[in-house]
Each structure stands twice: as C-alpha cells, then as structure tokens.
Design a protein around this motif. Structure first.
Motif, PDB file in Angstrom:
ATOM      1  N   ASN A  81       0.668  -1.863   0.232  1.00 25.82           N
ATOM      2  CA  ASN A  81       0.042   0.030  -0.279  1.00 25.82           C
ATOM      3  C   ASN A  81       0.274   1.699   0.197  1.00 25.82           C
ATOM      4  O   ASN A  81      -0.098   2.544   0.203  1.00 25.82           O
ATOM      5  CB  ASN A  81      -0.854   0.002   1.155  1.00 25.82           C
ATOM      6  N   LYS A  82       2.548   0.990  -0.385  1.00 22.12           N
ATOM      7  CA  LYS A  82       2.875   1.955  -0.055  1.00 22.12           C
ATOM      8  C   LYS A  82       2.716   3.243  -0.940  1.00 22.12           C
ATOM      9  O   LYS A  82       3.177   4.433  -0.887  1.00 22.12           O
ATOM     10  CB  LYS A  82       4.425   2.280  -0.001  1.00 22.12           C
ATOM     11  N   PRO A  83       2.643   3.031  -2.030  1.00 13.47           N
ATOM     12  CA  PRO A  83       2.127   3.555  -2.793  1.00 13.47           C
ATOM     13  C   PRO A  83       0.635   4.543  -3.288  1.00 13.47           C
ATOM     14  O   PRO A  83       0.615   5.949  -3.801  1.00 13.47           O
ATOM     15  CB  PRO A  83       1.888   3.274  -4.277  1.00 13.47           C
ATOM     16  N   TYR A  84      -0.563   4.670  -2.375  1.00 15.61           N
ATOM     17  CA  TYR A  84      -1.156   4.724  -1.705  1.00 15.61           C
ATOM     18  C   TYR A  84      -1.613   5.570  -0.743  1.00 15.61           C
ATOM     19  O   TYR A  84      -2.973   5.141  -0.107  1.00 15.61           O
ATOM     20  CB  TYR A  84      -2.694   4.045  -2.188  1.00 15.61           C
ATOM     21  N   LYS A  85       0.100   6.503  -0.549  1.00 14.02           N
ATOM     22  CA  LYS A  85      -0.592   6.586   1.379  1.00 14.02           C
ATOM     23  C   LYS A  85      -1.527   7.867   1.582  1.00 14.02           C
ATOM     24  O   LYS A  85      -1.398   8.515   0.018  1.00 14.02           O
ATOM     25  CB  LYS A  85       1.097   7.582   1.740  1.00 14.02           C
ATOM     26  N   ASP A  86      -1.966   7.509   1.970  1.00 13.42           N
ATOM     27  CA  ASP A  86      -3.369   8.785   2.419  1.00 13.42           C
ATOM     28  C   ASP A  86      -4.474   8.421   1.700  1.00 13.42           C
ATOM     29  O   ASP A  86      -5.390   9.490   1.551  1.00 13.42           O
ATOM     30  CB  ASP A  86      -2.684   9.810   3.288  1.00 13.42           C
ATOM     31  N   LYS A  87      -4.897   7.759   0.566  1.00  7.54           N
ATOM     32  CA  LYS A  87      -5.839   7.331  -0.284  1.00  7.54           C
ATOM     33  C   LYS A  87      -6.669   6.052  -0.066  1.00  7.54           C
ATOM     34  O   LYS A  87      -7.266   5.549  -0.958  1.00  7.54           O
ATOM     35  CB  LYS A  87      -4.802   7.472  -1.674  1.00  7.54           C
ATOM     36  N   LEU A  88      -6.059   5.573   0.953  1.00  3.54           N
ATOM     37  CA  LEU A  88      -6.787   3.976   0.665  1.00  3.54           C
ATOM     38  C   LEU A  88      -7.896   4.642   2.772  1.00  3.54           C
ATOM     39  O   LEU A  88      -7.643   3.873   3.385  1.00  3.54           O
ATOM     40  CB  LEU A  88      -6.037   2.995   1.472  1.00  3.54           C
ATOM     41  N   GLY A  89      -8.569   5.471   2.610  1.00  2.00           N
ATOM     42  CA  GLY A  89      -9.366   5.649   3.833  1.00  2.00           C
ATOM     43  C   GLY A  89      -8.797   6.578   4.804  1.00  2.00           C
ATOM     44  O   GLY A  89      -7.352   6.270   5.017  1.00  2.00           O
ATOM     45  N   GLU A  90      -9.689   7.112   5.789  1.00  2.00           N
ATOM     46  CA  GLU A  90      -9.286   8.375   7.172  1.00  2.00           C
ATOM     47  C   GLU A  90      -7.873   7.051   7.353  1.00  2.00           C
ATOM     48  O   GLU A  90      -6.797   8.113   8.452  1.00  2.00           O
ATOM     49  CB  GLU A  90     -10.089   8.803   7.755  1.00  2.00           C
ATOM     50  N   LYS A  91      -8.125   6.442   8.140  1.00  2.00           N
ATOM     51  CA  LYS A  91      -7.568   5.191   9.128  1.00  2.00           C
ATOM     52  C   LYS A  91      -6.977   3.878   7.925  1.00  2.00           C
ATOM     53  O   LYS A  91      -5.817   3.628   8.493  1.00  2.00           O
ATOM     54  CB  LYS A  91      -8.057   4.957  10.437  1.00  2.00           C
ATOM     55  N   GLY A  92      -7.746   3.268   7.394  1.00  2.00           N
ATOM     56  CA  GLY A  92      -7.637   2.152   6.831  1.00  2.00           C
ATOM     57  C   GLY A  92      -9.269   1.863   6.665  1.00  2.00           C
ATOM     58  O   GLY A  92      -9.639   1.680   5.678  1.00  2.00           O
ATOM     59  N   ARG A  93      -8.869   0.044   7.072  1.00  2.00           N
ATOM     60  CA  ARG A  93     -10.250  -1.337   6.592  1.00  2.00           C
ATOM     61  C   ARG A  93     -10.647  -0.728   7.805  1.00  2.00           C
ATOM     62  O   ARG A  93     -10.694  -1.113   8.896  1.00  2.00           O
ATOM     63  CB  ARG A  93      -8.711  -2.312   6.091  1.00  2.00           C
ATOM     64  N   LEU A  94     -11.865  -1.293   7.352  1.00  4.85           N
ATOM     65  CA  LEU A  94     -12.518  -1.958   8.005  1.00  4.85           C
ATOM     66  C   LEU A  94     -12.590  -2.315   9.500  1.00  4.85           C
ATOM     67  O   LEU A  94     -12.279  -3.129   8.872  1.00  4.85           O
ATOM     68  CB  LEU A  94     -14.239  -2.561   7.744  1.00  4.85           C
ATOM     69  N   ASP A  95     -13.423  -2.697  10.718  1.00  2.92           N
ATOM     70  CA  ASP A  95     -12.973  -3.011  12.105  1.00  2.92           C
ATOM     71  C   ASP A  95     -14.435  -2.928  12.953  1.00  2.92           C
ATOM     72  O   ASP A  95     -14.006  -2.145  13.693  1.00  2.92           O
ATOM     73  CB  ASP A  95     -11.304  -2.234  12.578  1.00  2.92           C
ATOM     74  N   LEU A  96     -15.341  -4.066  12.449  1.00  5.75           N
ATOM     75  CA  LEU A  96     -16.854  -3.582  13.581  1.00  5.75           C
ATOM     76  C   LEU A  96     -16.357  -3.549  15.099  1.00  5.75           C
ATOM     77  O   LEU A  96     -17.518  -3.114  15.312  1.00  5.75           O
ATOM     78  CB  LEU A  96     -17.014  -4.527  12.746  1.00  5.75           C
ATOM     79  N   VAL A  97     -15.622  -4.359  15.292  1.00  5.78           N
ATOM     80  CA  VAL A  97     -15.561  -4.128  16.690  1.00  5.78           C
ATOM     81  C   VAL A  97     -15.284  -3.296  17.065  1.00  5.78           C
ATOM     82  O   VAL A  97     -15.380  -2.630  18.473  1.00  5.78           O
ATOM     83  CB  VAL A  97     -14.397  -5.977  17.053  1.00  5.78           C
ATOM     84  N   GLU A  98     -13.975  -2.707  16.636  1.00  3.95           N
ATOM     85  CA  GLU A  98     -13.315  -1.416  17.240  1.00  3.95           C
ATOM     86  C   GLU A  98     -14.872  -0.338  16.899  1.00  3.95           C
ATOM     87  O   GLU A  98     -15.020  -0.044  17.962  1.00  3.95           O
ATOM     88  CB  GLU A  98     -11.506  -0.857  16.320  1.00  3.95           C
ATOM     89  N   PHE A  99     -15.515  -0.521  16.327  1.00  3.86           N
ATOM     90  CA  PHE A  99     -16.457   0.235  15.662  1.00  3.86           C
ATOM     91  C   PHE A  99     -17.649  -0.185  16.795  1.00  3.86           C
ATOM     92  O   PHE A  99     -17.514   1.467  16.985  1.00  3.86           O
ATOM     93  CB  PHE A  99     -16.624   0.067  14.261  1.00  3.86           C
ATOM     94  N   LEU A 100     -18.044  -1.044  16.556  1.00  2.00           N
ATOM     95  CA  LEU A 100     -18.965  -1.487  17.718  1.00  2.00           C
ATOM     96  C   LEU A 100     -18.695  -0.603  19.567  1.00  2.00           C
ATOM     97  O   LEU A 100     -19.001  -0.338  19.838  1.00  2.00           O
ATOM     98  CB  LEU A 100     -19.693  -2.585  17.740  1.00  2.00           C
ATOM     99  N   SER A 101     -17.518  -1.019  19.322  1.00  2.61           N
ATOM    100  CA  SER A 101     -17.152  -1.164  20.578  1.00  2.61           C
ATOM    101  C   SER A 101     -16.982   0.490  21.680  1.00  2.61           C
ATOM    102  O   SER A 101     -17.179   1.049  22.196  1.00  2.61           O
ATOM    103  CB  SER A 101     -15.462  -1.522  21.449  1.00  2.61           C
ATOM    104  N   HIS A 102     -16.535   1.408  20.679  1.00  2.00           N
ATOM    105  CA  HIS A 102     -16.246   3.323  20.771  1.00  2.00           C
ATOM    106  C   HIS A 102     -17.660   3.489  20.546  1.00  2.00           C
ATOM    107  O   HIS A 102     -18.700   4.672  20.994  1.00  2.00           O
ATOM    108  CB  HIS A 102     -14.920   3.426  19.984  1.00  2.00           C
ATOM    109  N   SER A 103     -18.855   3.442  19.733  1.00  3.02           N
ATOM    110  CA  SER A 103     -19.833   4.023  18.952  1.00  3.02           C
ATOM    111  C   SER A 103     -20.911   3.938  20.256  1.00  3.02           C
ATOM    112  O   SER A 103     -21.681   4.308  20.822  1.00  3.02           O
ATOM    113  CB  SER A 103     -20.258   2.898  18.267  1.00  3.02           C
ATOM    114  N   SER A 104     -20.711   2.482  20.795  1.00  2.00           N
ATOM    115  CA  SER A 104     -21.664   2.387  21.985  1.00  2.00           C
ATOM    116  C   SER A 104     -21.702   3.056  23.413  1.00  2.00           C
ATOM    117  O   SER A 104     -22.213   3.053  24.059  1.00  2.00           O
ATOM    118  CB  SER A 104     -21.480   0.701  22.439  1.00  2.00           C
ATOM    119  N   ASP A 105     -20.034   3.675  22.977  1.00  2.00           N
ATOM    120  CA  ASP A 105     -19.819   4.495  24.569  1.00  2.00           C
ATOM    121  C   ASP A 105     -19.758   5.934  24.506  1.00  2.00           C
ATOM    122  O   ASP A 105     -20.208   6.833  25.169  1.00  2.00           O
ATOM    123  CB  ASP A 105     -18.425   4.787  24.834  1.00  2.00           C
ATOM    124  N   ASP A 106     -20.683   5.802  23.233  1.00  2.00           N
ATOM    125  CA  ASP A 106     -20.950   8.037  22.598  1.00  2.00           C
ATOM    126  C   ASP A 106     -22.511   7.951  23.653  1.00  2.00           C
ATOM    127  O   ASP A 106     -23.073   6.914  24.063  1.00  2.00           O
ATOM    128  CB  ASP A 106     -21.555   7.834  21.199  1.00  2.00           C
TER     129      ASP A 106
END
Length: 440
Positions: free
Chosen positions: A415-440
């Motif tokens: 992915n080195k040729p695509y620096k900062d062009k593959l999403g704000e952070k990268g690849r979908l992680d449902l656990v990280e997403f759900l763990s933090h969204s439920s805290d809001d």
C-alpha cells in the motif's frame, strides 16, 4: 453537454418530494421515458407544469412549489426530462432564467464482476445454509467457522464479524437497509422474511412495484443487487432489506432513477442506504437527493469504483461534502492481506476500505455466487452501520466513528504507493467501531 447554463448554486432536489399533486413525486413514482438530459428550472409566478414543460421542450418529471410563497428558491423548482438541447426559442420562453442541465441516461453503473459460482440452485441451500436468514441465527458460527457460507470465513474474520455480532446481539433488528441496485431475486430462499414490507419496494427502471433482478446468469449486472443484499444480511442478519431497482440487466441506470430511489428510501423508513454504484461525472441531482436524506440523518454508503484510478466515482467522491459528510461514507476494496485490490479506485477523500474480493452471497435462481468489486465492500459497511443502529446507538457521528476506528493498513508494503488514499485510517474493523460507538 455537462452544464449548458450556469447552475443555481442552492438548487436542491426538494422537487422530487414535491407537495404538488400535479406531477410525480418521490412518494408516488410513475413509469418514465429515459431522457437524455435532466433540467432543473426555477419556478416563477404564473408557471404551470404544462407551460414550463412546453417552454423547455421536454416532459415534466417533478414539480415542487412548496417554497415559492416564502421566496425560497431552493424549494421552488421543477425537474424536466429533455432529449434535445435548448434552442433560442426555448431561451426566449424561459425569460433568461438560470437553468441547470446534466446528462441523465445510463450515467450510473454498478460495477464489480462475478468471479465464481456454485451450482445446485435451491438444493444447495439445504443442510442449514439457509438457517441464518430463516431465523436460525444461533448457529451462524461454529468453532470459529462461519457456518452458513464457510467460503466467506476468512473475509469475516478479517473484519472481526463473529465478535462484532456478539457485541450487537440484536444483529440489526429494527433497521431497514435500502439496496439501490439491479433489484434482487425476490423469490430466493435466502431472503425469506428478510425483506421490508412490499409496499416499500419499487422498480424505478421499469416503473412498477416489483424490483426483480432480471437478465441472463453470468452476463452483465444480473445478480449484482442480489449479491449486495446478501452481503448486508450476512453482516446484519436481523436487518430488513428494502429492494429498489435503478439499474438494468447491463448494470447501468439513469440519474433521475437513482435520485428518486434515494428519496423514496428515506420516505419509506430506510436507516441506511447502500449505493453500490457510481458515475464518472458528478451529478448535482443525485447529490442534492443525498443531501436531503442525510439532513434527515439517514446514513448513505457508496462504492468507490473499480478502474484502479486515483479518483473515486460519484457519489462516493462527495461523501465528505459539507452538510452530508457526517452521514455519508465512501468505500474502497482490499484483499485478505489488506493490500488495495488491483481494481479499486483510491483517493485522498476516500473514507474507509473493506474486503471486496470473492465475496459469496445469494445469486438469482436460488444459486450462490461470488462477486468482486468495491460494490461488495460497501454493503459490509452498510451492514456494520445496521448492527450499531440495531443497538439503538445514536446516528450522529456513526459514519465518522466507523472511519476513525478502522485498522491502519498503510504499513502494509503493497500500500506504500497509496499513502493517505485508502481511507482516513484504513480497513473496516467492526469490533473497534461497535466498541467505541456504544460508548457515545
């Protein structure tokens, strides 16, 4: 002819949800001719649908005079289908108004490619594979293996689906995901009890209430929408799918169809809208429709396109637009090694990536097939949002949270040729997403 005249800077697609009964609206669509262009024309005192259509030389598609009395130019506009350019006679009849015109016919396509099939038709669903959709959700996972479609086990492990579904035990129940696509195989056993009420379905391509995936198996876009819907349900099996057809069997469709479907989805209860489709050209008509539904806090997910270009398709390219960006996501594709898929578009405005290669899901005629494309990555994100909404997580900031909680893939050598062009952070992680969204 992209913009024949200067566009009204604040025109919106309020016209598609018009209050007037004199023309079709988003809540009451009708079969339409497939016009070459679509025009947005500001209304003036004394206009009628008939007189304005005649002045433009086209057919009235929608008429919205809701804001005219208040002097609201953004809510005082008509949409007219055209098959010819405006001539001097038309310009004279319009009295110098600022008219916005854009191409309409076949401007959108679904993309993606069928990469594998499994035969057996209805019989292949025997032996428990159908149980996920038919209520047997307890047996979705066994010994770390995805029991329903084991071919997808590696994909789901990559985004940590098993743990995510434990974090969201309602599995998206109470959430409707509109799949705006080629339609789907409405008779497929995988969709038994998984579709929204038939009163919410519509086929904008044929102008009827039966959004059936049509075509020849293995040719063109046939089966695209069926696959997309099946991916959403594997991620969020408790959700309901609202099938809306805007693409033909060749995988292409019109601006007006897409815009009307977006508004229809919001009007009929969709919490998430999946757009596994795109256009090389920016459509003001479609973007205004997206702005209108995101103002109502409906989440919109769009695929980034499959041309391996440093430019993503629309409406994904506008997912960060002011006013709609808080509720919009653009999605590109990676392989199982988190390397950008060879086909996936990429760009600095892309918000998130997801696995989009060889994704198995239902296919027409009771089959199962794998497709590859950013079209397959997008419904994983839509399903993830449905999981969160099913747990009654507030809609606000969900899109931002999903993008920000992605796994960093920029350290992967490919992915080195695509620096900062593959999403704000990268690849979908449902656990990280759900763990933090439920805290809001």
């Amino acid at each position: 002819m992209k913009n024949q005249f200067a566009a009204l800077s604040l025109l919106t697609l309020g016209l598609l949800s018009a209050c007037s009964s004199t023309a079709p609206t988003a809540a009451s669509p009708s079969p339409q001719e497939r016009f070459a262009h679509v025009a947005l024309v500001p209304l003036e005192a004394g206009d009628t649908p008939q007189s304005l259509a005649q002045a433009v030389g086209g057919e009235m598609l929608a008429w919205n005079d809701a804001g005219c009395a208040a002097g609201d130019d953004t809510d005082c506009v008509a949409m007219i289908g055209m098959n010819q350019q405006l001539g001097s006679q038309n310009l004279h009849a319009l009295g110098g108004r600022m008219v916005y015109i854009e191409p309409n016919k076949d401007m959108f396509s679904g993309g993606g490619t069928m990469t594998a099939t499994m035969g057996g038709r209805i019989s292949m669903w025997a032996g428990g594979r159908i149980s996920m959709w038919a209520g047997g959700r307890i047996s979705m996972w066994a010994g770390g293996q995805y029991s329903q479609l084991p071919e997808n086990t590696a994909l789901w492990k990559k985004i940590r689906l098993e743990e995510a579904q434990r974090l969201a035990p309602k599995l998206g129940a109470g959430v409707t995901v509109a799949v705006i696509d080629t339609g789907l195989d409405l008779q497929h056993p995988a969709f038994a009890a998984a579709l929204s009420d038939p009163s919410t379905w519509y086929d904008f391509y044929d102008g009827d209430a039966t959004p059936q995936d049509e075509g020849t198996f293995g040719v063109g876009g046939y089966g695209h929408g069926t696959n997309v819907a099946g991916i959403v349900l594997q991620v969020a099996p408790g959700a309901k799918i609202m099938p809306l057809r805007v693409l033909g069997s060749d995988g292409s469709g019109d601006v007006v169809m897409v815009a009307k479907a977006i508004l229809w989805a919001a009007d009929h209860g969709a919490g998430v809208i999946n757009l596994s489709l795109g256009s090389k050209e920016n459509s003001k008509v479609v973007q205004d429709a997206i702005k209108k539904v995101t103002d109502r806090k409906v989440l919109v997910v769009s695929s980034a396109g499959n041309s391996n270009l440093n430019k993503i398709t629309y409406p994904a390219a506008d997912a960060s637009a002011k006013g709609s960006g808080d509720y919009s996501l653009s999605v590109g594709s990676v392989d199982l090694n988190d390397v950008k898929s060879s086909f996936s578009n990429y760009a600095s405005e892309l918000k998130v990536m997801a696995p989009g290669e060889q994704v198995y899901a239902p296919a027409p005629d009771g089959r199962m097939a794998a497709w590859s494309g950013t079209s397959m990555a997008a419904p994983m994100v839509s399903g993830g949002l449905a999981l969160a909404l099913g747990e009654r997580v507030p809609t606000k900031d969900l899109a931002k949270e999903l993008a920000n909680r992605a796994t960093d893939i920029y350290k992967v050598s490919g992915n080195k040729p695509y620096k900062d062009k593959l999403g704000e952070k990268g690849r979908l992680d449902l656990v990280e997403f759900l763990s933090h969204s439920s805290d809001d």
